[in-house]
Scaffold this motif. Structure first.
Motif: not given
Length: 583
Positions: A112-114, A197-198, A200-202, A204-205, A218, A221
């Motif tokens: 993953s990117t994170g 990772a969380i 980065q995903e948060t 970006s999204g 989120i 999480r």
């Protein structure tokens, strides 16, 4: 841990001059500790036994001189060794980034990117802390400890043996605790990777999170991941805090022995009071560098866990490399052939015996149901992945026999995901040709129908577009990507759903830009909208990784097979939408 430590120290090799300077200065600083402890005894004897009043003039001057020299040498030591450490960390960070960037796409599919960001930041920061602690104290504390140890044995070797009888007993608990610190540190870094990772995903999204009201989900999480990290850090803190008290408890037996046996010798007349006091001073002074060395060992264990993760990434081997006899290829004419190509990411096949031939300047359209392998197929052309079976040829050359640098120079890519960087518009276009002049950038932007909107921006081509081009519309972002591909001027072009995410007006503008881009290039177009590929020279229909149909639009319609059904379904939906709109 030994190979890891050796690798870390290997990064200090280019900076050996700084290490020599720091070693000399640390020797002076450490030797002064021993000299000070050694001079305590004669100084006390001259004061109390000989009643020498002149000593009161010399001692203050000596103290000032001693600390002045010590301060200068310590400053020189600290600055040189810390600079060497920072340079070593810089080299490690550069090597890791370069290694990550050069790894194959398969590596990014697995990580993953994170997680990768965590290794570049958190892991290297942990290494940096360890190196800074170790290199700044190693020489000084070792030399200081050795100097004071020599003084102790010189003053009274029997008492020195008594004082250090407990020292070997600290080795086992230190090693045991150090191992637990290393393991706990490694696990905590793994969990921090999950937190990154969380994040980065948060971020970006965030639009999707807001749109679906997922904030609470989120947040919970993240809280759970953060709690897991805290629980692991508790173990780390416990072990790290336990190390010094355990060592001191064991060493207390040696100190107690010194007090008992030393006091007995003084009372028996076998040792003078100043000599015993000087020994106690030296023993007290040696505890500081010994404790620091113990702390450095614990920090070393902590940073070793991070270093192993860093070197694990550095040791990732690139599967796709140049053959020893690979050749540089000049600009290709654009003849491309996929010959019996098969590919799989794992055991499940993605492509099976695909054969396609494109002549120079042809437009080849790849269509079919989602999951048919269209994007995977074009990803094989620039060798993002290597074929499992079969071969791909450009101008008759197997692409595996061509150097990667010359291969990627033959291909330009414009895909659905407009990848732009937090930089100026001009520099984003220049990624197609880093040494391009502003005139060349402007020419490419004009051909991509981007010059007009760029000129209206406050800073024109120097306008920063924000993170991932957030300040621009979808059509504007796509036209910048097309300008980048135009500037690259590659003979082979890949268009992967380049207009699927745009509104009708933007799509028309982008399509005109794409028409300019496709001139005199062999083009592979992936499209779900069949209306955009009606005039393709050849349409390839892929289903479940196989070519099930091939031909022109009219030929495939006449076959009354999969393409015909897809075409009828899409145009029926369009007609229905138009009827609903007119009503």
């Amino acid at each position: 841990m030994k190979p890891t430590l050796i690798r870390i120290l290997g990064y200090f090799k280019p900076y050996w001059k700084l290490l020599v300077i720091s070693a000399i200065c640390s020797t002076i600083v450490g030797a002064m500790d021993g000299a000070f402890a050694y001079l305590v005894k004669p100084m006390l004897e001259r004061i109390f036994a000989e009643k020498d009043s002149g000593i009161f003039i010399l001692v203050p001057l000596g103290i000032i001189t001693l600390f002045a020299v010590r301060g200068i040498t310590r400053f020189t030591y600290d600055t040189s060794i810390k600079l060497a450490g920072q340079k070593a960390i810089q080299d490690i960070r550069n090597d890791m980034f370069a290694s990550n960037v050069r790894l194959d796409m398969a590596f990014y599919n697995r990580n993953s990117t994170g997680e990768l960001m965590s290794r570049m930041t958190n892991d290297i920061s942990a290494m940096q802390e360890g190196i800074a602690n170790i290199v700044t104290g190693l020489f000084r504390d070792v030399v200081s400890a050795c100097s004071l140890l020599g003084t102790l044995f010189y003053l009274n070797w029997k008492l020195a043996l008594v004082s250090f009888v407990a020292l070997p007993l600290t080795a086992y608990p230190a090693q045991l605790i150090g191992k637990k610190i290393k393991n706990a540190s490694g696990r905590s870094l793994n969990l921090m990777g999950g937190i990154t990772a969380i994040l980065q995903e948060t971020f970006s999204g965030i639009r999707v999170i807001k749109a679906f009201g997922l904030e609470t989900l989120i947040i919970n999480r993240f809280k759970n991941a953060n709690l897991n990290y805290l629980q692991q850090m508790r173990k780390f803190i416990k072990y790290e805090s336990l190390a010094t008290p355990v060592s001191e408890a064991i060493l207390s037996f040696g100190i107690a022995g010194v007090v008992y046996f030393g006091g007995s010798q003084v009372m028996a007349g076998r040792m003078t009071a100043p000599g015993f006091f000087a020994f106690i001073v030296a023993l007290a002074m040696i505890s500081k560098p010994v404790n620091k060395l113990q702390g450095s060992y614990n920090v070393l264990q902590r940073s070793a866990g991070a270093a192993e993760r860093v070197f694990q990434t550095l040791d990732q081997s690139r599967a796709i490399t140049d053959k020893p006899n690979a050749v540089d290829m000049n600009r290709a004419s654009g003849l491309v052939e996929f010959k019996n190509v098969s590919f799989s990411y794992g055991e499940e096949p993605i492509l099976q015996n695909v054969s396609i031939k494109a002549t120079s300047n042809q437009m080849i359209a790849l269509v079919g149901p989602s999951g048919g392998g269209k994007t995977t197929l074009v990803s094989l052309l620039p060798r993002f992945y290597d074929v499992t079976d079969g071969a791909i040829f450009i101008d008759g050359h197997d692409i595996r026999d061509i150097t990667l640098n010359s291969l990627v120079s033959q291909v330009a890519l414009v895909d659905q995901e407009t990848t732009l960087f937090h930089d100026s518009i001009a520099n984003n276009i220049r990624y197609g040709k880093p040494d391009a002049t502003i005139e060349e950038v402007t020419e490419a932007a004009t051909a991509a129908y981007a010059h007009d909107f760029i000129s209206q921006l406050p800073a024109g081509y120097d306008t920063s577009i924000g993170d991932r081009g957030i300040r621009l519309s979808g059509g504007q972002r796509q036209r910048i990507c097309i300008a980048r591909a135009l500037l690259r001027n590659a003979p082979i072009l890949i268009l992967d759903e380049a207009t699927s995410a745009l509104d009708t007006e933007s799509e028309q503008m982008v399509q005109r830009a794409l028409d300019n881009l496709m001139v005199n290039r062999t083009t592979f177009v992936i499209a779900h909208r069949l209306s955009t590929v009606l005039h393709a020279d050849k349409i390839i229909v892929l289903e479940k990784g196989r070519v099930v149909e091939s031909g022109t639009h009219n030929d495939l319609l006449a076959n009354n097979s999969l393409y015909s059904r897809l075409h009828s379904l899409q145009f029926k939906e369009r007609d229905t939408d138009e009827m609903v709109y007119t009503q």
